[in-house]
Design a protein around this motif. Structure first.
Motif, PDB file in Angstrom:
ATOM      1  N   MET A 167       0.858  -1.198   0.000  1.00  0.00           N
ATOM      2  CA  MET A 167       0.000   0.000   0.000  1.00  0.00           C
ATOM      3  C   MET A 167       0.887   1.238   0.000  1.00  0.00           C
ATOM      4  O   MET A 167       1.859   1.328   0.749  1.00  0.00           O
ATOM      5  CB  MET A 167      -0.891  -0.027   1.257  1.00  0.00           C
ATOM      6  CG  MET A 167      -2.109   0.869   1.178  1.00  0.00           C
ATOM      7  SD  MET A 167      -2.996   0.684  -0.401  1.00  0.00           S
ATOM      8  CE  MET A 167      -4.609   1.257   0.080  1.00  0.00           C
ATOM      9  N   SER A 168       0.556   2.188  -0.847  1.00  0.00           N
ATOM     10  CA  SER A 168       1.345   3.424  -0.939  1.00  0.00           C
ATOM     11  C   SER A 168       1.022   4.340   0.231  1.00  0.00           C
ATOM     12  O   SER A 168      -0.068   4.350   0.764  1.00  0.00           O
ATOM     13  CB  SER A 168       1.031   4.148  -2.243  1.00  0.00           C
ATOM     14  OG  SER A 168       1.797   5.309  -2.336  1.00  0.00           O
ATOM     15  N   LYS A 169       2.016   5.115   0.610  1.00  0.00           N
ATOM     16  CA  LYS A 169       1.867   6.003   1.754  1.00  0.00           C
ATOM     17  C   LYS A 169       2.563   7.324   1.448  1.00  0.00           C
ATOM     18  O   LYS A 169       3.611   7.346   0.832  1.00  0.00           O
ATOM     19  CB  LYS A 169       2.515   5.343   2.984  1.00  0.00           C
ATOM     20  CG  LYS A 169       1.874   5.710   4.303  1.00  0.00           C
ATOM     21  CD  LYS A 169       2.457   4.880   5.435  1.00  0.00           C
ATOM     22  CE  LYS A 169       2.398   5.621   6.751  1.00  0.00           C
ATOM     23  NZ  LYS A 169       3.334   6.723   6.909  1.00  0.00           N
ATOM     24  N   THR A 170       1.974   8.392   1.901  1.00  0.00           N
ATOM     25  CA  THR A 170       2.553   9.709   1.673  1.00  0.00           C
ATOM     26  C   THR A 170       3.742   9.931   2.606  1.00  0.00           C
ATOM     27  O   THR A 170       3.644   9.693   3.805  1.00  0.00           O
ATOM     28  CB  THR A 170       1.494  10.796   1.929  1.00  0.00           C
ATOM     29  OG1 THR A 170       0.420  10.602   1.006  1.00  0.00           O
ATOM     30  CG2 THR A 170       2.071  12.183   1.747  1.00  0.00           C
ATOM     31  N   GLN A 171       4.856  10.359   2.033  1.00  0.00           N
ATOM     32  CA  GLN A 171       6.056  10.668   2.820  1.00  0.00           C
ATOM     33  C   GLN A 171       6.272  12.183   2.808  1.00  0.00           C
ATOM     34  O   GLN A 171       6.366  12.766   1.729  1.00  0.00           O
ATOM     35  CB  GLN A 171       7.300  10.015   2.184  1.00  0.00           C
ATOM     36  CG  GLN A 171       7.235   8.517   2.050  1.00  0.00           C
ATOM     37  CD  GLN A 171       7.816   7.808   3.279  1.00  0.00           C
ATOM     38  OE1 GLN A 171       8.249   8.473   4.225  1.00  0.00           O
ATOM     39  NE2 GLN A 171       7.815   6.490   3.255  1.00  0.00           N
ATOM     40  N   ILE A 172       6.372  12.762   3.983  1.00  0.00           N
ATOM     41  CA  ILE A 172       6.662  14.192   4.077  1.00  0.00           C
ATOM     42  C   ILE A 172       8.007  14.362   4.760  1.00  0.00           C
ATOM     43  O   ILE A 172       8.192  13.904   5.891  1.00  0.00           O
ATOM     44  CB  ILE A 172       5.572  14.935   4.878  1.00  0.00           C
ATOM     45  CG1 ILE A 172       4.196  14.737   4.214  1.00  0.00           C
ATOM     46  CG2 ILE A 172       5.888  16.423   5.002  1.00  0.00           C
ATOM     47  CD1 ILE A 172       3.039  15.365   4.969  1.00  0.00           C
TER      48      ILE A 172
END
Lengths: 159, 159
Positions: free
Chosen positions: A1-6
């Motif tokens: 599952m893709s996840k937002t990286q900040i």
């Protein structure tokens, strides 16, 4: 599952945001360029976004207003440097609640096996400006925006 | 005696340039905004600068070409964010020899006792871009430009 990286390294006037979406690059580019699609995903769910103008060309200006449930309005505007393309869209960004503080935003889209990696680099005029942006709660906005964008891309591909 | 200060901290994607000139702010602003004056001081003495266009307004585009004694041409272009004013002129900057690498430049002018402090902050998309700019020999160009600007301001005030 893709996840937002900040990524916001201490002492650096930049924020780097990455996220992979299960959609082809051209479609993701459309979602980032067409104001009719942008208003459907950009920003948190409890804000309504409307564009005054969105001239996606070299020197073109953009401005949108986010309105909350209480009717408070938050304006943002900037200009495009160069012609937006999937390889790179460069624009300036200013929150009108903090006039005179401008960031440079670079969006790049890379496709691999039908999926698209979205990368945004925001360069600020100072570390203080960058820290102010992080402190503003932008993180929640980014996560919720990406969630909404993922849903929109699914709908567009099913349609 | 005023001296040009160039600050490029290691690991930071920025260059900050300051210099005080013995001239009122409005005149310094004109020298930075009027292309007919800009070509008389911007860049090293051995390059000739010509403007294709210089639209000093929100969303306005600018482009100039520097030509050396051998006829080699170096193009630069960008757009203005907001309306240029002595309080702040914000523009993007791209050297066409390195396409896709864009910086955000902010110029502010502060007057005190008839003298003007010029401050330029250049924000790059990466530390590598910033290091590339420093390695390009921009330092000589900045010092020589400021020398020429000082001379031009003296001439304009005498005239």
């Amino acid at each position: 599952m893709s996840k937002t990286q900040i990524t916001a390294e201490p002492g650096m006037p930049q924020i780097i945001i990455t996220r992979e979406f299960d959609a082809p690059r051209d479609l993701v580019f459309r979602a980032y360029t067409d104001p009719e699609l942008l208003v459907q995903w950009m920003g948190p769910r409890d804000l309504t976004m409307t564009f005054d103008h969105h001239e996606a060309r070299d020197g073109g200006r953009w401005r949108y207003v986010s309105t909350d449930a209480q009717g408070n309005e938050y304006g943002f505007h900037g200009v495009f440097h160069g012609t937006p393309s999937p390889d790179g869209t460069v624009q300036t960004f200013e929150f009108e609640g903090m006039p005179g503080h401008v960031a440079l935003e670079t969006l790049t889209l890379a496709e691999r096996d039908g999926r698209t990696l979205v990368r945004t680099v925001s360069s600020f005029q100072s570390v203080e400006d960058r820290d102010g942006m992080v402190a503003s709660g932008m993180e929640r906005g980014v996560h919720e925006s990406h969630e909404r964008l993922g849903e929109l891309l699914t709908t567009l591909q099913a349609g």
